[in-house]
Design an enzyme around this catalytic site. Structure first.
Site, PDB file in Angstrom:
ATOM      1  N   ARG A 145      -3.545  -3.168 -17.907  1.00  0.00           N
ATOM      2  CA  ARG A 145      -4.749  -2.345 -17.870  1.00  0.00           C
ATOM      3  C   ARG A 145      -4.552  -1.257 -16.829  1.00  0.00           C
ATOM      4  NH1 ARG A 145      -8.870  -3.700 -20.773  1.00  0.00           N
ATOM      5  NH2 ARG A 145     -10.202  -2.314 -19.537  1.00  0.00           N
TER       6      ARG A 145
ATOM      7  N   THR B  67      -4.693   5.328 -21.774  1.00  0.00           N
ATOM      8  CA  THR B  67      -4.602   4.033 -21.116  1.00  0.00           C
ATOM      9  C   THR B  67      -3.233   3.456 -21.400  1.00  0.00           C
ATOM     10  OG1 THR B  67      -5.598   2.979 -23.051  1.00  0.00           O
ATOM     11  CG2 THR B  67      -7.066   3.506 -21.218  1.00  0.00           C
TER      12      THR B  67
ATOM     13  N   TYR C 280       0.862  -1.177   0.000  1.00  0.00           N
ATOM     14  CA  TYR C 280       0.000   0.000   0.000  1.00  0.00           C
ATOM     15  C   TYR C 280       0.901   1.229   0.000  1.00  0.00           C
ATOM     16  CZ  TYR C 280      -4.770   1.661   0.432  1.00  0.00           C
ATOM     17  OH  TYR C 280      -5.999   2.196   0.164  1.00  0.00           O
TER      18      TYR C 280
ATOM     19  N   ASP D 138      -7.767  12.941 -25.199  1.00  0.00           N
ATOM     20  CA  ASP D 138      -7.940  11.578 -24.712  1.00  0.00           C
ATOM     21  C   ASP D 138      -7.299  10.655 -25.737  1.00  0.00           C
ATOM     22  OD1 ASP D 138      -8.735   9.049 -23.965  1.00  0.00           O
ATOM     23  OD2 ASP D 138     -10.761   9.652 -23.398  1.00  0.00           O
TER      24      ASP D 138
ATOM     25  N   GLU E  80      -0.094   4.979  -0.549  1.00  0.00           N
ATOM     26  CA  GLU E  80      -0.774   6.256  -0.779  1.00  0.00           C
ATOM     27  C   GLU E  80       0.238   7.396  -0.833  1.00  0.00           C
ATOM     28  OE1 GLU E  80      -3.780   7.086   2.063  1.00  0.00           O
ATOM     29  OE2 GLU E  80      -5.325   5.950   1.009  1.00  0.00           O
TER      30      GLU E  80
ATOM     31  N   LYS F 119      -4.248  -1.402 -24.516  1.00  0.00           N
ATOM     32  CA  LYS F 119      -4.488  -1.145 -25.938  1.00  0.00           C
ATOM     33  C   LYS F 119      -3.164  -1.227 -26.710  1.00  0.00           C
ATOM     34  CE  LYS F 119      -8.680   1.612 -25.213  1.00  0.00           C
ATOM     35  NZ  LYS F 119      -8.673   1.968 -23.775  1.00  0.00           N
TER      36      LYS F 119
END
Length: 429
Positions: free
Chosen positions: A240, A231, A59, A205, A61, A234
């Site tokens: 992903r 992204t 983790y 985008d 953050e 693709k």
């Protein structure tokens, strides 16, 4: 099982054979059928190794050097590498590699550049835009005031005059260009001029084509945009996930919009996998792949013309093509189902000014990143076009149609066996 699955797949097989079977069956599906979904490609074993690593346990953050948890020294190194590689690859002032998806990246960009209720100008969904570009079902349409630009009925390409007229009439806070099913290059310089004239931020985008930008197969939006979202899967062939590139003066706003506004802890295994993919995308081999992807898309579109399908805009400049099936009397959802029965994965897709509902659609969308990653070239694209043509015209409710679909499936199997990506040796002991 071999190294593809990692050292503990044997334990998974023993402890949870049902999920182990899902993994094995999905590899078989990807390996044994034609993958023509435009928003997919194949990750390398290196990317998969990072994605399945123990970094998933951590983790973290915050950002490197400024975490809210201890023990982040190693994941800091991974994120710093990913950021440096993204900035270098795309000549960007700043990069944020934490977004969990393209939609998450878009949410952060909206948050950084606009306020709820602000007008936002973007391509309408019926003409190739994305859910996050103003759909009433999405945060972009619920929290902001969407204004949609279209394509022209005659060319089916972006109507830049309409974009300018709408921008000057509504003075949007944010103008978005980029799409999910638009087969032509976008004139980023023209959008920059319009945004400057209207006093708007310009967001590109680039989810669909950022991999082609990395491979120098299409022009880069980075010099023109205030913010570029994308992204990492693709055509970029990474895990992903999402990523944001921006000008230096917007870096702090973008970072705060990702964390703490939109997300908590980043997925550090995915960040490391993004770093691997970004390194791979800077190689000569990747550049060859990206350029071949475009050549393959053009060859596939031309082959589908010969099968009686009309390409939207008349062709393609990138990795995808949208085909109007009206002349064949077949609807998109029927074509998708028939192709699936023959081992061909593609999707139904609306065409501009489509009379059908999106769930039915008058067209299909095909993409070439996956088959190009497998090593297929123009000759195979012509063969694939023929296979799609037979499948689309074959009605499985008839005996003849069912036979044609079965025969087509056998040809598909033979073709993909010649171009394996994940080989039998990689996934089986």
């Amino acid at each position: 099982m071999g190294t593809f699955w990692g050292p503990d797949f044997g334990a998974l097989e023993r402890d949870d054979p049902e999920i182990a079977a899902v993994l094995v069956d999905e590899v078989a599906r990807q390996r044994d059928t034609l993958q023509l979904i435009a928003s997919e490609s194949f990750m390398s074993p290196g990317v998969l190794a990072a994605l399945g690593s123990t970094l998933a346990n951590k983790y973290a953050e915050g950002y490197p050097g400024h975490r809210y948890y201890g023990g982040c020294a190693q994941v800091d190194r991974a994120e710093e590498l990913a950021v440096a590689r993204a900035k270098d690859l795309f000549s960007a002032d700043h990069a944020n590699v934490q977004p969990h998806s393209g939609a998450s990246a878009n949410l952060a960009a909206y948050a950084a550049l606009a306020e709820p209720g602000d007008p936002v100008l973007a391509m309408g969904l019926p003409y190739g835009g994305h859910l996050t570009h103003g759909s009433k079902a999405n945060f972009s349409g619920k929290w902001f005031h969407p204004i949609a630009y279209r394509v022209t009925p005659d060319t089916e390409e972006i109507d830049y005059d309409e974009v300018r007229d709408l921008a000057l009439a509504h003075r949007p806070k944010l103008i978005i260009c980029g799409a999910t099913s638009y087969p032509r290059l976008i004139d980023f310089a023209r959008f920059r001029e319009i945004a400057d004239e209207a006093g708007a931020y310009l967001m590109v985008d680039a989810a669909h084509f950022i991999g082609l930008v990395a491979g120098r197969a299409v022009p880069s939006p980075v010099p023109y945009a205030d913010v570029v979202t994308c992204t990492t899967h693709k055509a970029l062939r990474g895990p992903r996930g999402g990523m944001i590139l921006c000008r230096a003066d917007l870096a702090q706003r973008i970072d705060k919009a990702v964390f703490p506004f939109a997300q908590g802890g980043p997925m550090m295994h995915a960040v490391a996998a993004k770093a691997v993919a970004l390194r791979e995308a800077g190689t000569p081999e990747f550049r060859g792949y990206a350029q071949q992807t475009v050549r393959n898309a053009r060859a596939l579109a031309a082959g589908l013309v010969a099968e009686g399908m009309r390409p939207v805009t008349g062709g393609t400049d990138n990795h995808l093509a949208v085909l109007d099936l009206s002349d064949l009397g077949v609807r998109g959802h029927e074509a998708e189902a028939r192709c699936a029965q023959a081992g061909i994965a593609l999707n139904k897709n609306a065409i501009p000014f489509d009379p059908e509902k999106p769930a039915v659609a008058s067209g299909i969308r095909v993409g070439t990143p996956s088959v190009t990653s497998q090593g297929m070239r123009e000759g195979e694209m012509r063969q694939i076009a023929g296979l799609i043509g037979v499948a689309v015209r074959s009605d499985p409710a008839t005996a003849a149609g069912a036979d044609w679909l079965a025969e087509t499936g056998e040809e598909v199997s033979e073709l993909v066996r010649r171009f394996p990506f994940y080989t039998e040796q990689e996934v089986m002991a």
